[in-house]
Design a protein around this motif. Structure first.
Motif, PDB file in Angstrom:
ATOM      1  N   MET A   1      50.605  57.767  31.123  1.00 49.47           N
ATOM      2  CA  MET A   1      51.892  57.074  31.172  1.00 49.47           C
ATOM      3  C   MET A   1      53.026  58.049  30.878  1.00 49.47           C
ATOM      4  N   HIS A   2      54.164  57.859  31.553  1.00 49.91           N
ATOM      5  CA  HIS A   2      55.290  58.776  31.412  1.00 49.91           C
ATOM      6  C   HIS A   2      56.563  58.055  31.849  1.00 49.91           C
ATOM      7  N   VAL A   3      57.705  58.732  31.707  1.00 43.09           N
ATOM      8  CA  VAL A   3      58.967  58.168  32.184  1.00 43.09           C
ATOM      9  C   VAL A   3      58.826  57.916  33.687  1.00 43.09           C
ATOM     10  N   GLY A   4      59.190  56.708  34.103  1.00 42.58           N
ATOM     11  CA  GLY A   4      59.047  56.317  35.496  1.00 42.58           C
ATOM     12  C   GLY A   4      57.825  55.463  35.767  1.00 42.58           C
ATOM     13  N   SER A   5      56.898  55.396  34.809  1.00 39.61           N
ATOM     14  CA  SER A   5      55.713  54.550  34.993  1.00 39.61           C
ATOM     15  C   SER A   5      56.124  53.088  35.102  1.00 39.61           C
ATOM     16  N   ILE A   6      55.445  52.359  35.974  1.00 41.38           N
ATOM     17  CA  ILE A   6      55.663  50.922  36.124  1.00 41.38           C
ATOM     18  C   ILE A   6      54.551  50.216  35.375  1.00 41.38           C
ATOM     19  N   LEU A   7      54.915  49.337  34.468  1.00 41.03           N
ATOM     20  CA  LEU A   7      53.934  48.591  33.680  1.00 41.03           C
ATOM     21  C   LEU A   7      53.679  47.233  34.328  1.00 41.03           C
ATOM     22  N   PRO A   8      52.437  46.751  34.265  1.00 45.03           N
ATOM     23  CA  PRO A   8      52.162  45.451  34.863  1.00 45.03           C
ATOM     24  C   PRO A   8      52.775  44.310  34.054  1.00 45.03           C
ATOM     25  N   LEU A   9      53.199  43.273  34.760  1.00 45.27           N
ATOM     26  CA  LEU A   9      53.664  42.068  34.067  1.00 45.27           C
ATOM     27  C   LEU A   9      52.493  41.370  33.409  1.00 45.27           C
ATOM     28  N   GLN A  10      51.347  41.400  34.071  1.00 45.63           N
ATOM     29  CA  GLN A  10      50.154  40.727  33.571  1.00 45.63           C
ATOM     30  C   GLN A  10      49.327  41.704  32.733  1.00 45.63           C
ATOM     31  N   GLY A  11      49.171  41.403  31.471  1.00 48.23           N
ATOM     32  CA  GLY A  11      48.278  42.191  30.635  1.00 48.23           C
ATOM     33  C   GLY A  11      48.921  43.248  29.773  1.00 48.23           C
ATOM     34  N   SER A  12      50.167  43.633  30.038  1.00 53.54           N
ATOM     35  CA  SER A  12      50.822  44.617  29.171  1.00 53.54           C
ATOM     36  C   SER A  12      51.765  43.896  28.211  1.00 53.54           C
TER      37      SER A  12
ATOM     38  N   PHE B   1      58.940  40.578  29.592  1.00 53.99           N
ATOM     39  CA  PHE B   1      59.720  40.277  30.800  1.00 53.99           C
ATOM     40  C   PHE B   1      59.334  38.922  31.378  1.00 53.99           C
ATOM     41  N   LEU B   2      58.037  38.587  31.336  1.00 50.96           N
ATOM     42  CA  LEU B   2      57.607  37.262  31.802  1.00 50.96           C
ATOM     43  C   LEU B   2      58.224  36.157  30.954  1.00 50.96           C
ATOM     44  N   THR B   3      58.327  36.403  29.660  1.00 49.95           N
ATOM     45  CA  THR B   3      58.829  35.388  28.734  1.00 49.95           C
ATOM     46  C   THR B   3      60.333  35.188  28.846  1.00 49.95           C
ATOM     47  N   TYR B   4      61.072  36.281  28.941  1.00 47.66           N
ATOM     48  CA  TYR B   4      62.528  36.187  28.803  1.00 47.66           C
ATOM     49  C   TYR B   4      63.326  36.354  30.099  1.00 47.66           C
TER      50      TYR B   4
ATOM     51  N   LYS C   1      44.947  34.523  35.003  1.00 49.80           N
ATOM     52  CA  LYS C   1      45.145  33.110  35.368  1.00 49.80           C
ATOM     53  C   LYS C   1      46.498  32.612  34.864  1.00 49.80           C
ATOM     54  N   ASP C   2      47.092  31.703  35.648  1.00 52.10           N
ATOM     55  CA  ASP C   2      48.391  31.126  35.269  1.00 52.10           C
ATOM     56  C   ASP C   2      48.337  30.488  33.888  1.00 52.10           C
ATOM     57  N   ALA C   3      47.232  29.820  33.574  1.00 49.53           N
ATOM     58  CA  ALA C   3      47.095  29.169  32.261  1.00 49.53           C
ATOM     59  C   ALA C   3      47.137  30.210  31.144  1.00 49.53           C
ATOM     60  N   ASP C   4      46.504  31.371  31.361  1.00 48.74           N
ATOM     61  CA  ASP C   4      46.511  32.437  30.355  1.00 48.74           C
ATOM     62  C   ASP C   4      47.899  33.068  30.222  1.00 48.74           C
ATOM     63  N   LEU C   5      48.609  33.196  31.349  1.00 43.77           N
ATOM     64  CA  LEU C   5      49.986  33.706  31.286  1.00 43.77           C
ATOM     65  C   LEU C   5      50.878  32.744  30.505  1.00 43.77           C
ATOM     66  N   SER C   6      50.684  31.444  30.736  1.00 44.60           N
ATOM     67  CA  SER C   6      51.473  30.439  30.006  1.00 44.60           C
ATOM     68  C   SER C   6      51.216  30.514  28.509  1.00 44.60           C
ATOM     69  N   LYS C   7      49.957  30.721  28.130  1.00 45.72           N
ATOM     70  CA  LYS C   7      49.620  30.855  26.700  1.00 45.72           C
ATOM     71  C   LYS C   7      50.276  32.100  26.108  1.00 45.72           C
ATOM     72  N   GLU C   8      50.271  33.205  26.871  1.00 43.66           N
ATOM     73  CA  GLU C   8      50.888  34.441  26.395  1.00 43.66           C
ATOM     74  C   GLU C   8      52.391  34.257  26.215  1.00 43.66           C
TER      75      GLU C   8
ATOM     76  N   THR D   1      49.111  44.472  22.646  1.00 42.36           N
ATOM     77  CA  THR D   1      47.907  44.702  23.439  1.00 42.36           C
ATOM     78  C   THR D   1      47.040  45.736  22.730  1.00 42.36           C
ATOM     79  N   TYR D   2      45.751  45.668  23.015  1.00 42.82           N
ATOM     80  CA  TYR D   2      44.795  46.641  22.484  1.00 42.82           C
ATOM     81  C   TYR D   2      43.953  47.188  23.628  1.00 42.82           C
ATOM     82  N   GLY D   3      44.433  48.221  24.286  1.00 35.87           N
ATOM     83  CA  GLY D   3      43.644  48.911  25.296  1.00 35.87           C
ATOM     84  C   GLY D   3      43.522  48.220  26.634  1.00 35.87           C
ATOM     85  N   SER D   4      44.287  47.150  26.880  1.00 38.64           N
ATOM     86  CA  SER D   4      44.131  46.430  28.148  1.00 38.64           C
ATOM     87  C   SER D   4      44.829  47.128  29.312  1.00 38.64           C
ATOM     88  N   VAL D   5      45.844  47.929  29.046  1.00 34.24           N
ATOM     89  CA  VAL D   5      46.552  48.643  30.116  1.00 34.24           C
ATOM     90  C   VAL D   5      46.062  50.086  30.185  1.00 34.24           C
ATOM     91  N   VAL D   6      46.088  50.768  29.059  1.00 40.45           N
ATOM     92  CA  VAL D   6      45.583  52.144  28.976  1.00 40.45           C
ATOM     93  C   VAL D   6      44.461  52.134  27.949  1.00 40.45           C
TER      94      VAL D   6
END
Length: 198
Positions: A75-86, A92-95, A116-123, A135-140
């Protein structure tokens, strides 16, 4: 600087005071302010962190600040992070309005990142309740993060701050540390003009 209402006799800010306030707001640089606050926090915590904003392709890292704990990542400047899982994506999904994030989620799912949409809603519900995401290791693999929102004077998300650690250091993100991270993000928001929590 002040003016008096003729009928009530009460005083309020005058046009000069209003113009001065607007001029001060116009000179604020949210990224510079948030970066300064994040740098101070990381110096205290002796770790690495990053600042992200919404870019053309979603949550984008715009500052990578090395700290005391050596972290090895692509990961570095310019990296795009996923909405799901990071943790950053969760903020960003929340606000952000769904119209802003929907297209990015669809692209991620086409690329094989599927939550899953249900898991995103819970997050989203969890982030709203806690005021941060983690997060704990889900992205990197091997990398844990706590991310917090930075709001502007209109209560809009302008950036996210993330504090990183090795995921095997389970005790690193104590409740006291998380509270400190949240507090610094709130202070950054207040410096930008955020009125504070409702």
């Amino acid at each position: 600087m002040v003016e008096q209402d003729a009928s009530s006799g009460r005083y309020s800010l005058g046009t000069l005071a209003v113009r001065l306030g607007l001029a001060a707001i116009a000179t604020l640089d949210p990224v510079r302010i948030a970066t300064r606050h994040l740098e101070g926090l990381l110096k205290e915590l002796h770790t690495t962190g990053l600042l992200s904003v919404w870019g053309d392709y979603g949550p984008t890292v715009i500052r990578w600040i090395d700290g005391g704990i050596p972290l090895f990542t692509s990961m570095h400047v310019g990296s795009i992070l996923p909405l799901q899982g990071s943790s950053t994506g969760s903020l960003f999904l929340t606000y952000c309005p769904p119209a802003q994030t929907r297209g990015r989620i669809e692209r991620e799912r086409a690329e094989g990142i599927i939550v899953k949409d249900a898991d995103l809603s819970k997050e989203i519900e969890s982030v709203r309740k806690l005021g941060y995401a983690r997060t704990y290791g889900s992205v990197v693999p091997g990398l844990a993060a706590v991310s917090v929102p930075v709001f502007d004077s209109q209560n809009c998300l302008v950036a996210t701050m993330s504090v990183l650690a090795r995921s095997q250091d389970k005790a690193y993100f104590s409740q006291a540390k998380i509270a400190q991270i949240v507090k610094v993000a709130q202070q950054a928001g207040e410096a930008i003009g955020w009125p504070g929590p409702a």
